[in-house]
Scaffold this motif. Structure first.
Motif, PDB file in Angstrom:
ATOM      1  N   THR A  71      35.940  39.458  44.382  1.00  0.00           N
ATOM      2  CA  THR A  71      35.041  38.444  43.796  1.00  0.00           C
ATOM      3  C   THR A  71      35.884  37.310  43.196  1.00  0.00           C
ATOM      4  OG1 THR A  71      35.098  39.469  41.620  1.00  0.00           O
ATOM      5  CG2 THR A  71      33.388  40.258  43.156  1.00  0.00           C
ATOM      6  N   GLU A  72      35.232  36.195  42.899  1.00  0.00           N
ATOM      7  CA  GLU A  72      35.959  35.089  42.260  1.00  0.00           C
ATOM      8  C   GLU A  72      36.498  35.519  40.903  1.00  0.00           C
ATOM      9  OE1 GLU A  72      35.015  30.465  41.943  1.00  0.00           O
ATOM     10  OE2 GLU A  72      34.006  31.575  40.356  1.00  0.00           O
ATOM     11  N   ALA A  73      35.731  36.315  40.189  1.00  0.00           N
ATOM     12  CA  ALA A  73      36.174  36.787  38.859  1.00  0.00           C
ATOM     13  C   ALA A  73      37.433  37.645  38.994  1.00  0.00           C
ATOM     14  CB  ALA A  73      35.057  37.589  38.192  1.00  0.00           C
ATOM     15  N   GLU A  74      37.480  38.471  40.029  1.00  0.00           N
ATOM     16  CA  GLU A  74      38.689  39.289  40.250  1.00  0.00           C
ATOM     17  C   GLU A  74      39.875  38.388  40.616  1.00  0.00           C
ATOM     18  OE1 GLU A  74      36.889  41.794  43.217  1.00  0.00           O
ATOM     19  OE2 GLU A  74      36.607  43.478  41.815  1.00  0.00           O
ATOM     20  N   ASN A  80      45.468  35.043  36.405  1.00  0.00           N
ATOM     21  CA  ASN A  80      45.912  35.123  34.999  1.00  0.00           C
ATOM     22  C   ASN A  80      47.046  36.136  34.829  1.00  0.00           C
ATOM     23  OD1 ASN A  80      44.400  33.117  33.636  1.00  0.00           O
ATOM     24  ND2 ASN A  80      42.565  34.386  33.783  1.00  0.00           N
ATOM     25  N   ALA A  81      46.989  37.223  35.576  1.00  0.00           N
ATOM     26  CA  ALA A  81      48.080  38.219  35.496  1.00  0.00           C
ATOM     27  C   ALA A  81      49.374  37.618  36.057  1.00  0.00           C
ATOM     28  CB  ALA A  81      47.683  39.469  36.283  1.00  0.00           C
ATOM     29  N   ILE A  82      49.254  36.830  37.124  1.00  0.00           N
ATOM     30  CA  ILE A  82      50.441  36.162  37.700  1.00  0.00           C
ATOM     31  C   ILE A  82      50.998  35.150  36.703  1.00  0.00           C
ATOM     32  CG2 ILE A  82      51.195  34.529  39.483  1.00  0.00           C
ATOM     33  CD1 ILE A  82      49.271  36.017  41.428  1.00  0.00           C
ATOM     34  N   LEU A  83      50.102  34.406  36.020  1.00  0.00           N
ATOM     35  CA  LEU A  83      50.569  33.440  35.005  1.00  0.00           C
ATOM     36  C   LEU A  83      51.411  34.141  33.944  1.00  0.00           C
ATOM     37  CD1 LEU A  83      47.517  31.059  34.428  1.00  0.00           C
ATOM     38  CD2 LEU A  83      49.873  30.359  34.926  1.00  0.00           C
ATOM     39  N   GLN A  84      50.969  35.332  33.522  1.00  0.00           N
ATOM     40  CA  GLN A  84      51.727  36.072  32.514  1.00  0.00           C
ATOM     41  C   GLN A  84      53.122  36.421  33.016  1.00  0.00           C
ATOM     42  OE1 GLN A  84      50.863  36.268  29.366  1.00  0.00           O
ATOM     43  NE2 GLN A  84      49.148  35.032  30.088  1.00  0.00           N
ATOM     44  N   ARG A  85      53.224  36.761  34.304  1.00  0.00           N
ATOM     45  CA  ARG A  85      54.540  37.095  34.887  1.00  0.00           C
ATOM     46  C   ARG A  85      55.442  35.870  34.956  1.00  0.00           C
ATOM     47  NH1 ARG A  85      52.439  39.575  40.328  1.00  0.00           N
ATOM     48  NH2 ARG A  85      54.661  39.516  40.918  1.00  0.00           N
ATOM     49  N   LEU A  86      54.819  34.697  35.137  1.00  0.00           N
ATOM     50  CA  LEU A  86      55.613  33.452  35.233  1.00  0.00           C
ATOM     51  C   LEU A  86      56.121  32.992  33.871  1.00  0.00           C
ATOM     52  CD1 LEU A  86      53.344  31.511  37.766  1.00  0.00           C
ATOM     53  CD2 LEU A  86      55.704  32.262  38.202  1.00  0.00           C
ATOM     54  N   GLN A 145      37.477  25.027  46.779  1.00  0.00           N
ATOM     55  CA  GLN A 145      36.686  25.769  47.768  1.00  0.00           C
ATOM     56  C   GLN A 145      37.556  26.821  48.478  1.00  0.00           C
ATOM     57  OE1 GLN A 145      35.017  22.789  50.343  1.00  0.00           O
ATOM     58  NE2 GLN A 145      33.662  21.957  48.769  1.00  0.00           N
ATOM     59  N   SER A 146      38.867  26.709  48.331  1.00  0.00           N
ATOM     60  CA  SER A 146      39.761  27.675  48.996  1.00  0.00           C
ATOM     61  C   SER A 146      39.967  28.922  48.171  1.00  0.00           C
ATOM     62  CB  SER A 146      41.119  27.014  49.267  1.00  0.00           C
ATOM     63  OG  SER A 146      40.947  25.932  50.162  1.00  0.00           O
ATOM     64  N   GLY A 147      39.786  28.821  46.860  1.00  0.00           N
ATOM     65  CA  GLY A 147      40.003  29.987  45.993  1.00  0.00           C
ATOM     66  C   GLY A 147      40.514  29.548  44.636  1.00  0.00           C
TER      67      GLY A 147
END
Ligand SMILES: Cn1nc(-c2ccccc2)cc1C(=O)N[C@H](Cc1nc2ccccc2[nH]1)C(=O)O
Length: 155
Positions: A71-74, A80-86, A145-147
């Motif tokens: 889903t878009e929420a997932e 957000n999890a990737i942002l934390q890793r960055l 529209q891509s994600g």
């Protein structure tokens, strides 16, 4: 005309710094100020990005997954999890490494690098996000529209 005297993008004006006795550029809308002339609007932009697609994406398929059903929420949670890793203080990961391994865009093969593109070439939410970043800075989650994207402005 030299770059210093070409028309300024909307909202920008030249002011004189009395403290430094030199001109500077001020944007009356965003209240941004800078010593260097703002880039002309027709200048090419550059960005790298990490894309997480979802079931509502324009093309819910990628090199990673034939049919994308999250889903878009997932997708937002994953971004957000990737942002934390960055931005991790103890062990930040390289943007290009995460893009190459996890981005649903075919640019993953180039570490997420989209190269240079003309204003107007990319979906508006993406371009607006790039224009809102200083070069070298990373966005928060950006929806097109891509994600859902994380964007690193390179030019
Ligand atoms: C705009 N673009 N450039 C490349 C690209 C660039 C360099 C090397 C290989 C592919 C792929 C794409 C592209 O549209 N990819 C789409 C996903 C996508 N949608 C985007 C919207 C805005 C910016 C980048 C985007 N990437 C896909 O793979 O389904």
């Amino acid at each position: 005309m030299s770059k210093e005297h070409s028309a300024l993008p909307p909202g920008w004006e030249v002011r004189m710094s009395s403290k430094h006795n030199r001109p500077y550029y001020f944007n009356t809308e965003s209240k941004e100020s800078r010593w260097e002339p703002p880039p002309a609007r027709d200048q090419k932009l550059g960005a790298k990005h990490i894309l997480v697609k979802h079931e509502g994406s324009r093309r819910p398929s990628s090199w990673r997954e034939e049919t994308i059903t999250r889903t878009e929420a997932e997708a937002v949670d994953m971004i957000n999890a990737i942002l934390q890793r960055l931005i991790s203080k103890d062990k930040p990961e390289r943007f290009e490494d995460i893009a190459a391994a996890e981005s649903d865009c075919s640019s993953a093969k180039r570490g997420g690098d989209l190269g240079l593109f003309e204003p107007g070439a990319m979906q508006k939410p993406f371009e607006d996000a790039v224009l809102g970043l200083k070069v070298g800075k990373i966005s928060g989650p950006v929806k097109t529209q891509s994600g859902v994207h994380i964007i690193l402005r390179t030019r």
